[in-house]
Write a protein that holds these residues in place. Structure first.
Motif, PDB file in Angstrom:
ATOM      1  N   ALA A 140      75.454  42.919  13.007  1.00 37.95           N
ATOM      2  CA  ALA A 140      74.871  43.905  12.509  1.00 37.95           C
ATOM      3  C   ALA A 140      75.795  44.085  10.841  1.00 37.95           C
ATOM      4  O   ALA A 140      75.453  44.928  10.026  1.00 37.95           O
ATOM      5  N   ASN A 141      77.160  43.513  10.982  1.00 39.28           N
ATOM      6  CA  ASN A 141      77.945  43.450   9.657  1.00 39.28           C
ATOM      7  C   ASN A 141      77.599  42.290   8.759  1.00 39.28           C
ATOM      8  O   ASN A 141      78.266  42.352   7.514  1.00 39.28           O
ATOM      9  N   GLY A 142      76.514  41.553   9.082  1.00 40.39           N
ATOM     10  CA  GLY A 142      76.224  40.376   8.008  1.00 40.39           C
ATOM     11  C   GLY A 142      77.334  39.193   8.207  1.00 40.39           C
ATOM     12  O   GLY A 142      77.150  38.473   7.339  1.00 40.39           O
ATOM     13  N   VAL A 143      77.930  39.109   9.426  1.00 41.51           N
ATOM     14  CA  VAL A 143      79.190  37.966   9.728  1.00 41.51           C
ATOM     15  C   VAL A 143      78.523  37.209  10.589  1.00 41.51           C
ATOM     16  O   VAL A 143      78.140  37.295  11.539  1.00 41.51           O
ATOM     17  N   ASP A 144      78.501  36.047  10.209  1.00 41.44           N
ATOM     18  CA  ASP A 144      78.181  34.631  11.037  1.00 41.44           C
ATOM     19  C   ASP A 144      79.378  34.677  12.036  1.00 41.44           C
ATOM     20  O   ASP A 144      80.554  34.190  11.609  1.00 41.44           O
ATOM     21  N   LEU A 145      79.239  34.886  13.116  1.00 37.32           N
ATOM     22  CA  LEU A 145      80.112  34.905  14.340  1.00 37.32           C
ATOM     23  C   LEU A 145      80.747  33.717  14.680  1.00 37.32           C
ATOM     24  O   LEU A 145      81.853  33.421  14.935  1.00 37.32           O
ATOM     25  N   ASN A 146      80.043  32.554  14.377  1.00 40.79           N
ATOM     26  CA  ASN A 146      80.386  31.175  14.516  1.00 40.79           C
ATOM     27  C   ASN A 146      81.184  30.673  13.285  1.00 40.79           C
ATOM     28  O   ASN A 146      81.594  29.408  13.273  1.00 40.79           O
ATOM     29  N   ARG A 147      81.757  31.804  12.345  1.00 37.48           N
ATOM     30  CA  ARG A 147      82.692  31.403  11.404  1.00 37.48           C
ATOM     31  C   ARG A 147      83.750  32.227  11.430  1.00 37.48           C
ATOM     32  O   ARG A 147      84.678  32.417  10.582  1.00 37.48           O
ATOM     33  N   ASN A 148      83.891  33.095  12.708  1.00 43.16           N
ATOM     34  CA  ASN A 148      84.595  34.407  12.424  1.00 43.16           C
ATOM     35  C   ASN A 148      85.929  34.039  13.465  1.00 43.16           C
ATOM     36  O   ASN A 148      86.750  34.875  13.633  1.00 43.16           O
ATOM     37  N   TRP A 171      89.638  29.316  10.049  1.00 43.23           N
ATOM     38  CA  TRP A 171      88.676  30.418   9.190  1.00 43.23           C
ATOM     39  C   TRP A 171      88.605  30.406   7.677  1.00 43.23           C
ATOM     40  O   TRP A 171      89.868  30.130   7.123  1.00 43.23           O
ATOM     41  N   LEU A 172      87.613  30.727   7.145  1.00 47.77           N
ATOM     42  CA  LEU A 172      87.595  30.558   5.663  1.00 47.77           C
ATOM     43  C   LEU A 172      86.854  31.572   5.250  1.00 47.77           C
ATOM     44  O   LEU A 172      85.924  32.265   6.032  1.00 47.77           O
ATOM     45  N   ALA A 173      87.634  32.391   4.157  1.00 47.44           N
ATOM     46  CA  ALA A 173      86.891  33.808   3.582  1.00 47.44           C
ATOM     47  C   ALA A 173      85.614  33.774   3.084  1.00 47.44           C
ATOM     48  O   ALA A 173      85.000  34.993   3.214  1.00 47.44           O
ATOM     49  N   TYR A 174      85.140  32.674   2.794  1.00 40.92           N
ATOM     50  CA  TYR A 174      83.757  32.631   1.888  1.00 40.92           C
ATOM     51  C   TYR A 174      82.557  32.788   2.945  1.00 40.92           C
ATOM     52  O   TYR A 174      81.722  33.431   2.466  1.00 40.92           O
ATOM     53  N   ASP A 175      82.867  32.677   4.226  1.00 38.08           N
ATOM     54  CA  ASP A 175      81.889  32.731   5.228  1.00 38.08           C
ATOM     55  C   ASP A 175      82.242  33.077   6.461  1.00 38.08           C
ATOM     56  O   ASP A 175      81.259  33.307   7.290  1.00 38.08           O
ATOM     57  N   GLY A 176      83.385  33.661   6.726  1.00 34.17           N
ATOM     58  CA  GLY A 176      83.989  33.875   7.840  1.00 34.17           C
ATOM     59  C   GLY A 176      84.185  35.292   8.073  1.00 34.17           C
ATOM     60  O   GLY A 176      84.799  36.113   9.127  1.00 34.17           O
ATOM     61  N   GLY A 177      83.812  36.249   7.410  1.00 33.44           N
ATOM     62  CA  GLY A 177      83.921  37.873   7.462  1.00 33.44           C
ATOM     63  C   GLY A 177      85.251  38.161   6.779  1.00 33.44           C
ATOM     64  O   GLY A 177      86.093  37.102   6.252  1.00 33.44           O
ATOM     65  N   PRO A 178      85.443  39.508   7.005  1.00 35.34           N
ATOM     66  CA  PRO A 178      86.713  39.757   6.116  1.00 35.34           C
ATOM     67  C   PRO A 178      88.172  39.205   6.737  1.00 35.34           C
ATOM     68  O   PRO A 178      89.305  39.391   5.997  1.00 35.34           O
ATOM     69  N   ALA A 179      88.045  38.840   7.909  1.00 35.61           N
ATOM     70  CA  ALA A 179      89.355  38.144   8.564  1.00 35.61           C
ATOM     71  C   ALA A 179      88.974  37.644   9.782  1.00 35.61           C
ATOM     72  O   ALA A 179      88.013  37.818  10.313  1.00 35.61           O
TER      73      ALA A 179
END
Length: 202
Positions: free
Chosen positions: A75-83, A88-96
């Motif tokens: 629901a935050n628009g984050v791909d959980l399989n990049r989180n 981890w990469l900032a461009y597609d992994g969420g804020p942290a």
């Protein structure tokens, strides 16, 4: 085992054992809400017979908010399989790394249960892979049972399956089911694959 961004329960089906488990297995589905095949596959694994000393945790829907509306992300628009924390990469992994409650809940389950193997179920790329140091025999057993090919040495930055092995130190597998419809035949094939994996443990 936790709640989603919108407060939905992240449910684990638990097969406990009496005394100490000889083997623990965790299976996670519904990482991406637009992959409707994985939750039925994971739920179906409750029917697989196994020795009394093997403990199993099944998480059919890691991303219940995404499953509800059919979106890849939470629901935050984050791909959980990049989180997850490995690569981890900032461009597609969420804020942290582990910024999302869903990835934190599943990571906590894995750390708490210390599984012999964690299995991550996705679609539709049509392969089975043992991640990193995980024995090739695991992917070969599931692939033979499910009738799918093996793809060796898969990694994914921020991926749960990569974090499980490379950071957590636990054996990890990636299941990529073939197709977009959870037909009875497909679900049965992966139930056979899981049974073949369990058979390796005696």
């Amino acid at each position: 085992i936790g709640t989603s961004v919108l407060g939905r329960d992240i449910v684990a089906l638990h097969r406990p054992v009496e005394g100490t488990a000889r083997i623990r297995v965790v299976v996670i589905g519904g990482v991406h809400g637009n992959e409707p095949v994985s939750p039925p596959i994971v739920r179906s694994l409750v029917d697989v017979p196994m020795p009394a000393d093997i403990e199993v945790w099944l998480v059919p829907e890691m991303n219940p908010d995404g499953v509800e509306v059919g979106t890849r992300a939470n629901a935050n628009g984050v791909d959980l399989n990049r989180n997850f924390g490995w690569g981890w990469l900032a461009y597609d992994g969420g804020p942290a790394p582990f910024s999302e409650p869903e990835s934190t809940a599943v990571a906590d389950l894995i750390i708490r249960s210390e599984p012999h193997v964690a299995v991550w179920v996705h679609q539709p790329l049509d392969y089975i892979s043992s991640i990193g140091s995980t024995p090739d025999a695991y992917e070969e057993a599931w692939a033979a049972g499910a009738g799918l090919p093996v793809r060796r040495d898969v990694t994914q930055h921020g991926g749960g399956e990569s974090w499980t092995n490379f950071t957590g130190g636990y054996h990890s597998m990636l299941i990529e089911a073939n197709g977009w419809e959870a037909t009875p035949a497909m679900v049965a094939a992966h139930r056979n694959g899981f049974a073949a994996l369990i058979a390796l443990f005696g």
